[in-house]
Design a protein around this motif. Structure first.
Motif, PDB file in Angstrom:
ATOM      1  N   ASP A  40      35.903 -25.555   7.557  1.00  0.00           N
ATOM      2  CA  ASP A  40      34.963 -25.975   6.510  1.00  0.00           C
ATOM      3  C   ASP A  40      34.815 -24.883   5.454  1.00  0.00           C
ATOM      4  OD1 ASP A  40      32.991 -27.913   5.489  1.00  0.00           O
ATOM      5  OD2 ASP A  40      31.511 -26.360   6.026  1.00  0.00           O
ATOM      6  N   SER A  41      34.712 -23.647   5.899  1.00  0.00           N
ATOM      7  CA  SER A  41      34.576 -22.523   4.963  1.00  0.00           C
ATOM      8  C   SER A  41      35.835 -22.374   4.101  1.00  0.00           C
ATOM      9  CB  SER A  41      34.316 -21.236   5.748  1.00  0.00           C
ATOM     10  OG  SER A  41      34.232 -20.135   4.890  1.00  0.00           O
ATOM     11  N   LEU A  42      36.992 -22.507   4.731  1.00  0.00           N
ATOM     12  CA  LEU A  42      38.240 -22.424   3.973  1.00  0.00           C
ATOM     13  C   LEU A  42      38.328 -23.555   2.945  1.00  0.00           C
ATOM     14  CD1 LEU A  42      40.703 -21.503   6.869  1.00  0.00           C
ATOM     15  CD2 LEU A  42      39.979 -20.005   4.983  1.00  0.00           C
ATOM     16  N   ALA A  43      37.957 -24.760   3.345  1.00  0.00           N
ATOM     17  CA  ALA A  43      37.997 -25.908   2.429  1.00  0.00           C
ATOM     18  C   ALA A  43      37.020 -25.706   1.270  1.00  0.00           C
ATOM     19  CB  ALA A  43      37.676 -27.191   3.185  1.00  0.00           C
ATOM     20  N   ARG A  44      35.848 -25.143   1.573  1.00  0.00           N
ATOM     21  CA  ARG A  44      34.870 -24.871   0.515  1.00  0.00           C
ATOM     22  C   ARG A  44      35.452 -23.878  -0.490  1.00  0.00           C
ATOM     23  NH1 ARG A  44      31.048 -22.715   3.348  1.00  0.00           N
ATOM     24  NH2 ARG A  44      30.317 -24.690   4.151  1.00  0.00           N
ATOM     25  N   GLY A  45      36.122 -22.839   0.028  1.00  0.00           N
ATOM     26  CA  GLY A  45      36.744 -21.844  -0.853  1.00  0.00           C
ATOM     27  C   GLY A  45      37.841 -22.454  -1.698  1.00  0.00           C
ATOM     28  N   ILE A  46      38.652 -23.316  -1.119  1.00  0.00           N
ATOM     29  CA  ILE A  46      39.728 -23.974  -1.871  1.00  0.00           C
ATOM     30  C   ILE A  46      39.130 -24.857  -2.959  1.00  0.00           C
ATOM     31  CG2 ILE A  46      41.567 -25.709  -1.709  1.00  0.00           C
ATOM     32  CD1 ILE A  46      42.176 -24.540   1.106  1.00  0.00           C
ATOM     33  N   ALA A  47      38.073 -25.612  -2.601  1.00  0.00           N
ATOM     34  CA  ALA A  47      37.441 -26.499  -3.582  1.00  0.00           C
ATOM     35  C   ALA A  47      36.871 -25.708  -4.755  1.00  0.00           C
ATOM     36  CB  ALA A  47      36.343 -27.324  -2.913  1.00  0.00           C
ATOM     37  N   LYS A  48      36.310 -24.528  -4.500  1.00  0.00           N
ATOM     38  CA  LYS A  48      35.719 -23.712  -5.572  1.00  0.00           C
ATOM     39  C   LYS A  48      36.792 -23.066  -6.444  1.00  0.00           C
ATOM     40  CE  LYS A  48      31.358 -22.437  -3.390  1.00  0.00           C
ATOM     41  NZ  LYS A  48      30.568 -21.333  -2.807  1.00  0.00           N
ATOM     42  N   GLN A  49      37.878 -22.637  -5.824  1.00  0.00           N
ATOM     43  CA  GLN A  49      38.887 -21.866  -6.562  1.00  0.00           C
ATOM     44  C   GLN A  49      39.958 -22.724  -7.219  1.00  0.00           C
ATOM     45  OE1 GLN A  49      40.420 -19.054  -3.747  1.00  0.00           O
ATOM     46  NE2 GLN A  49      38.503 -17.933  -3.584  1.00  0.00           N
ATOM     47  N   SER A  50      40.101 -23.925  -6.744  1.00  0.00           N
ATOM     48  CA  SER A  50      41.194 -24.750  -7.257  1.00  0.00           C
ATOM     49  C   SER A  50      40.899 -25.260  -8.664  1.00  0.00           C
ATOM     50  CB  SER A  50      41.432 -25.936  -6.323  1.00  0.00           C
ATOM     51  OG  SER A  50      42.457 -26.755  -6.837  1.00  0.00           O
ATOM     52  N   ARG A  51      41.936 -25.199  -9.492  1.00  0.00           N
ATOM     53  CA  ARG A  51      41.827 -25.733 -10.847  1.00  0.00           C
ATOM     54  C   ARG A  51      42.398 -27.157 -10.893  1.00  0.00           C
ATOM     55  NH1 ARG A  51      40.193 -21.412 -13.742  1.00  0.00           N
ATOM     56  NH2 ARG A  51      40.900 -19.371 -13.044  1.00  0.00           N
ATOM     57  N   ASP A  52      43.095 -27.508  -9.824  1.00  0.00           N
ATOM     58  CA  ASP A  52      43.711 -28.833  -9.740  1.00  0.00           C
ATOM     59  C   ASP A  52      42.710 -29.818  -9.134  1.00  0.00           C
ATOM     60  OD1 ASP A  52      45.722 -30.864  -9.669  1.00  0.00           O
ATOM     61  OD2 ASP A  52      46.077 -30.376  -7.549  1.00  0.00           O
ATOM     62  N   GLY A  53      42.451 -30.898  -9.843  1.00  0.00           N
ATOM     63  CA  GLY A  53      41.479 -31.900  -9.389  1.00  0.00           C
ATOM     64  C   GLY A  53      41.857 -32.542  -8.066  1.00  0.00           C
ATOM     65  N   ALA A  54      43.132 -32.811  -7.847  1.00  0.00           N
ATOM     66  CA  ALA A  54      43.581 -33.452  -6.607  1.00  0.00           C
ATOM     67  C   ALA A  54      43.373 -32.511  -5.421  1.00  0.00           C
ATOM     68  CB  ALA A  54      45.048 -33.874  -6.715  1.00  0.00           C
ATOM     69  N   THR A  55      43.695 -31.240  -5.603  1.00  0.00           N
ATOM     70  CA  THR A  55      43.505 -30.252  -4.525  1.00  0.00           C
ATOM     71  C   THR A  55      42.022 -30.100  -4.211  1.00  0.00           C
ATOM     72  OG1 THR A  55      45.489 -29.079  -5.231  1.00  0.00           O
ATOM     73  CG2 THR A  55      43.941 -27.865  -3.839  1.00  0.00           C
ATOM     74  N   ARG A  56      41.206 -30.063  -5.270  1.00  0.00           N
ATOM     75  CA  ARG A  56      39.753 -29.952  -5.080  1.00  0.00           C
ATOM     76  C   ARG A  56      39.226 -31.178  -4.324  1.00  0.00           C
ATOM     77  NH1 ARG A  56      38.859 -27.973  -9.718  1.00  0.00           N
ATOM     78  NH2 ARG A  56      38.563 -29.897 -10.857  1.00  0.00           N
ATOM     79  N   ALA A  57      39.702 -32.354  -4.677  1.00  0.00           N
ATOM     80  CA  ALA A  57      39.273 -33.592  -4.012  1.00  0.00           C
ATOM     81  C   ALA A  57      39.697 -33.575  -2.543  1.00  0.00           C
ATOM     82  CB  ALA A  57      39.852 -34.811  -4.724  1.00  0.00           C
ATOM     83  N   ASP A  58      40.928 -33.084  -2.268  1.00  0.00           N
ATOM     84  CA  ASP A  58      41.387 -32.988  -0.874  1.00  0.00           C
ATOM     85  C   ASP A  58      40.515 -32.014  -0.068  1.00  0.00           C
ATOM     86  OD1 ASP A  58      43.400 -34.838  -1.285  1.00  0.00           O
ATOM     87  OD2 ASP A  58      45.003 -33.322  -1.489  1.00  0.00           O
ATOM     88  N   ALA A  59      40.182 -30.889  -0.692  1.00  0.00           N
ATOM     89  CA  ALA A  59      39.344 -29.900  -0.013  1.00  0.00           C
ATOM     90  C   ALA A  59      37.959 -30.483   0.284  1.00  0.00           C
ATOM     91  CB  ALA A  59      39.221 -28.636  -0.856  1.00  0.00           C
ATOM     92  N   GLN A  60      37.422 -31.241  -0.653  1.00  0.00           N
ATOM     93  CA  GLN A  60      36.116 -31.874  -0.429  1.00  0.00           C
ATOM     94  C   GLN A  60      36.212 -32.955   0.661  1.00  0.00           C
ATOM     95  OE1 GLN A  60      35.223 -32.965  -4.473  1.00  0.00           O
ATOM     96  NE2 GLN A  60      34.180 -31.025  -4.884  1.00  0.00           N
ATOM     97  N   ALA A  61      37.331 -33.660   0.714  1.00  0.00           N
ATOM     98  CA  ALA A  61      37.535 -34.656   1.771  1.00  0.00           C
ATOM     99  C   ALA A  61      37.599 -33.968   3.140  1.00  0.00           C
ATOM    100  CB  ALA A  61      38.809 -35.461   1.512  1.00  0.00           C
TER     101      ALA A  61
END
Length: 181
Positions: A74-95
């Motif tokens: 969960d922590s890793l996904a939160r970090g990816i969602a915050k740092q990602s500039r790509d909307g699809a990657t951010r959406a995947d991290a939030q999923a």
């Protein structure tokens, strides 16, 4: 004078009949005592309690391992969602985070399982104590019956009965809601 079956038999026959009934009753009690003693040895209630405690401990350890790994993901996904500039990657991290929340909620099974197993253990101990008391009384080892076993649970434990089994009578949410204006 009222009719009594003993009026039609001699005193000797009555004594013999009474003696046969007493012997039969005594044999039935002896058989019951032996069956209870056999049951007590076969069931090994204390062993069953130990096994159930081991189940609770094992599920607790497994749940803690799952929760620790889930928190890391969960922590890793939160970090990816915050740092990602790509909307699809951010959406995947939030999923992933949403699914991790589902895992956190599902891990509540351990607490519920522990509560149910604790109920079973208390029941086994109570049955074991009662069987022991019956054997003690029937063996002539004790005079007066023992006092009822006191509830050893704390006040909070006595109020928290844990989950009920499916089909058991429960209070509906509507009934609870009706108590509050």
């Amino acid at each position: 004078m009222a009719f009594s079956p003993l009026n039609s038999v001699s005193v000797e026959e009555g004594h013999a009949l009474l003696q046969r009934h007493l012997i039969s009753l005594s044999e039935a009690i002896a058989r019951t005592r032996q069956e209870i003693a056999d049951l007590r040895h076969e069931q090994e209630a204390s062993r069953a309690c130990d096994e159930l405690h081991a189940v609770v401990h094992g599920t607790e350890q497994a749940t803690n391992t799952i929760l620790t790994a889930s928190e890391t993901v969960d922590s890793l996904a939160r970090g990816i969602a915050k740092q990602s500039r790509d909307g699809a990657t951010r959406a995947d991290a939030q999923a992933i985070q949403t699914q991790m929340q589902t895992i956190f909620e599902a891990c509540n099974f351990q607490d519920l399982t522990g509560q149910r197993i604790s109920k079973v253990v208390r029941t086994i101990v109570l049955v074991e104590e009662r069987v022991g008391e019956m054997l003690r009384l029937w063996s002539g080892a004790g005079g007066a019956p023992a006092k009822p076993v006191a509830d050893r649970r704390t006040e909070e434990e006595a109020l928290l009965n844990g989950p009920v089994l499916p089909g058991e009578a429960t209070v509906s949410q509507d009934a609870v809601d009706a108590m509050f204006p």
